[in-house]
Scaffold this motif. Structure first.
Motif, PDB file in Angstrom:
ATOM      1  N   SER A   1       0.814  -1.219   0.000  1.00  0.00           N
ATOM      2  CA  SER A   1       0.000   0.000   0.000  1.00  0.00           C
ATOM      3  C   SER A   1       0.842   1.263   0.000  1.00  0.00           C
ATOM      4  O   SER A   1       0.404   2.311  -0.432  1.00  0.00           O
ATOM      5  CB  SER A   1      -0.935   0.023   1.212  1.00  0.00           C
ATOM      6  OG  SER A   1      -0.192   0.152   2.412  1.00  0.00           O
TER       7      SER A   1
ATOM      8  N   ALA B   1       1.528   2.996   2.491  1.00  0.00           N
ATOM      9  CA  ALA B   1       0.962   3.951   3.438  1.00  0.00           C
ATOM     10  C   ALA B   1       1.595   3.849   4.818  1.00  0.00           C
ATOM     11  O   ALA B   1       1.203   4.554   5.732  1.00  0.00           O
ATOM     12  CB  ALA B   1      -0.546   3.729   3.551  1.00  0.00           C
TER      13      ALA B   1
ATOM     14  N   LEU C   1       1.455   1.366   7.035  1.00  0.00           N
ATOM     15  CA  LEU C   1       0.440   0.912   7.967  1.00  0.00           C
ATOM     16  C   LEU C   1       0.972  -0.176   8.891  1.00  0.00           C
ATOM     17  O   LEU C   1       1.933  -0.863   8.589  1.00  0.00           O
ATOM     18  CB  LEU C   1      -0.778   0.390   7.201  1.00  0.00           C
ATOM     19  CG  LEU C   1      -1.401   1.406   6.253  1.00  0.00           C
ATOM     20  CD1 LEU C   1      -2.521   0.758   5.472  1.00  0.00           C
ATOM     21  CD2 LEU C   1      -1.915   2.597   7.022  1.00  0.00           C
TER      22      LEU C   1
ATOM     23  N   LEU D   1      -2.049  13.978   6.567  1.00  0.00           N
ATOM     24  CA  LEU D   1      -2.246  12.891   5.605  1.00  0.00           C
ATOM     25  C   LEU D   1      -2.638  13.479   4.255  1.00  0.00           C
ATOM     26  O   LEU D   1      -3.617  14.216   4.149  1.00  0.00           O
ATOM     27  CB  LEU D   1      -3.332  11.927   6.089  1.00  0.00           C
ATOM     28  CG  LEU D   1      -3.744  10.826   5.093  1.00  0.00           C
ATOM     29  CD1 LEU D   1      -2.568   9.946   4.723  1.00  0.00           C
ATOM     30  CD2 LEU D   1      -4.895  10.000   5.659  1.00  0.00           C
TER      31      LEU D   1
ATOM     32  N   HIS E   1       2.274  12.049   5.831  1.00  0.00           N
ATOM     33  CA  HIS E   1       2.035  10.688   5.356  1.00  0.00           C
ATOM     34  C   HIS E   1       1.280  10.786   4.042  1.00  0.00           C
ATOM     35  O   HIS E   1       0.378  11.622   3.891  1.00  0.00           O
ATOM     36  CB  HIS E   1       1.224   9.894   6.380  1.00  0.00           C
ATOM     37  CG  HIS E   1       1.867   9.810   7.730  1.00  0.00           C
ATOM     38  ND1 HIS E   1       2.646   8.739   8.125  1.00  0.00           N
ATOM     39  CD2 HIS E   1       1.860  10.672   8.775  1.00  0.00           C
ATOM     40  CE1 HIS E   1       3.081   8.940   9.361  1.00  0.00           C
ATOM     41  NE2 HIS E   1       2.620  10.118   9.775  1.00  0.00           N
TER      42      HIS E   1
ATOM     43  N   ALA F   1      -0.826   8.755   0.873  1.00  0.00           N
ATOM     44  CA  ALA F   1      -1.515   7.589   0.320  1.00  0.00           C
ATOM     45  C   ALA F   1      -1.803   7.871  -1.149  1.00  0.00           C
ATOM     46  O   ALA F   1      -2.284   8.947  -1.493  1.00  0.00           O
ATOM     47  CB  ALA F   1      -2.820   7.320   1.078  1.00  0.00           C
TER      48      ALA F   1
ATOM     49  N   SER G   1      -5.394   4.591   5.879  1.00  0.00           N
ATOM     50  CA  SER G   1      -4.423   5.438   6.581  1.00  0.00           C
ATOM     51  C   SER G   1      -5.132   6.409   7.521  1.00  0.00           C
ATOM     52  O   SER G   1      -4.668   6.659   8.631  1.00  0.00           O
ATOM     53  CB  SER G   1      -3.579   6.232   5.576  1.00  0.00           C
ATOM     54  OG  SER G   1      -2.823   5.374   4.761  1.00  0.00           O
TER      55      SER G   1
ATOM     56  N   GLN H   1      -6.080   4.626  10.702  1.00  0.00           N
ATOM     57  CA  GLN H   1      -4.970   4.205  11.546  1.00  0.00           C
ATOM     58  C   GLN H   1      -4.150   5.376  12.071  1.00  0.00           C
ATOM     59  O   GLN H   1      -3.725   5.377  13.221  1.00  0.00           O
ATOM     60  CB  GLN H   1      -4.060   3.247  10.774  1.00  0.00           C
ATOM     61  CG  GLN H   1      -4.667   1.866  10.593  1.00  0.00           C
ATOM     62  CD  GLN H   1      -3.611   0.795  10.540  1.00  0.00           C
ATOM     63  OE1 GLN H   1      -2.462   1.036  10.189  1.00  0.00           O
ATOM     64  NE2 GLN H   1      -3.996  -0.420  10.868  1.00  0.00           N
ATOM     65  N   LEU H   2      -3.930   6.368  11.228  1.00  0.00           N
ATOM     66  CA  LEU H   2      -3.060   7.482  11.626  1.00  0.00           C
ATOM     67  C   LEU H   2      -3.784   8.510  12.485  1.00  0.00           C
ATOM     68  O   LEU H   2      -3.158   9.214  13.278  1.00  0.00           O
ATOM     69  CB  LEU H   2      -2.502   8.178  10.379  1.00  0.00           C
ATOM     70  CG  LEU H   2      -1.545   7.365   9.518  1.00  0.00           C
ATOM     71  CD1 LEU H   2      -1.255   8.105   8.215  1.00  0.00           C
ATOM     72  CD2 LEU H   2      -0.249   7.083  10.271  1.00  0.00           C
TER      73      LEU H   2
END
Length: 237
Positions: free
Chosen positions: A70, A72, A74, A99, A125, A127, A136, A139-140
């Motif tokens: 991905s 990303a 993760l 993000l 970050h 994606a 993302s 999770q982030l």
């Protein structure tokens, strides 16, 4: 007389809890809606089979493979299942997380340079598509989300609307990037209402002040650190 053979039910592998996940388990691990996980299965991003009762079972190998590819950054599902990330204290005691959901490598690099020069204490970050971006985001738990309204494989307006309605979005700033001019944005007006929009040709000039405004109240030290960077410029290539 022709005999119609009954359709055989799907065959399940041995019930090894580490070899597969339910759709709900994957949704919880990735911080996204069950429907989004189903979409990933339908698109072929994740491999799954159905039980005789019609329930999806997602292979652990395909989930691990998707996470690895991905880009990303993760957390693997095994680590997620073992322990939840420890929450930090006040927001001002850590670096703000930004993000960027953007498929254009040029725009990715431009935003990366801007953040590095103007907001060196911020974490950026990236994606490269909508599905990775949704994962993302969950999770982030970013402090600021920057998203392109046009992304491959997913309707940008629907994604922006879904993100705005997400429970985590209440404390997250949102900026939309687009190459569309104002006339072409009319179809997305419902998603862009009250959201700052940056036209990509003006990205270098318009994006940094918006980042400063949306992060400034919660992370004043980041804004102060960028004050000395105001004279810097980023060259478009």
């Amino acid at each position: 007389m022709t005999t119609v053979k009954p359709e055989k039910p799907p065959i399940e592998p041995p019930p090894d809890t580490e070899s597969y996940y339910t759709t709900l388990e994957v949704a919880r691990m990735l911080g996204m809606a069950v429907r989004s996980v189903q979409l990933m299965v339908d698109r072929g991003d994740l491999q799954a089979w159905k039980t005789p009762g019609g329930h999806r079972r997602i292979t652990g190998a395909s989930l691990q493979r998707w996470l690895a590819n991905s880009g990303a950054g993760l957390i693997p599902p095994a680590a997620t299942r073992a322990a939840r990330p420890r929450r930090s204290g006040a927001r001002g005691q850590r670096s703000p997380r930004i993000l960027l959901i953007e498929d254009s490598s040029h725009s990715q690099q431009l935003v990366r340079l801007l953040v590095r020069q103007r907001f060196p204490r911020a974490e950026l970050h990236i994606a490269g598509d909508g599905i990775a971006g949704l994962v993302s985001f969950g999770q982030l738990r970013p402090d600021l989300l920057i998203v392109d309204i046009l992304l491959p494989g997913i309707d940008g307006a629907s994604m922006v609307m879904g993100l705005r309605q997400h429970e985590l979005c209440g404390s997250c700033g949102l900026i939309v990037l687009t190459a569309l001019d104002e006339a072409d944005r009319r179809d997305y007006a419902h998603a862009l209402q009250d959201v700052p929009v940056v036209h990509k040709p003006n990205l270098v000039r318009e994006l940094p002040p918006l980042i400063e405004r949306l992060l400034g109240q919660r992370f004043p030290d980041v804004v102060e650190s960028s004050a000395g960077q105001v004279g810097d410029t980023v060259t478009k290539r």
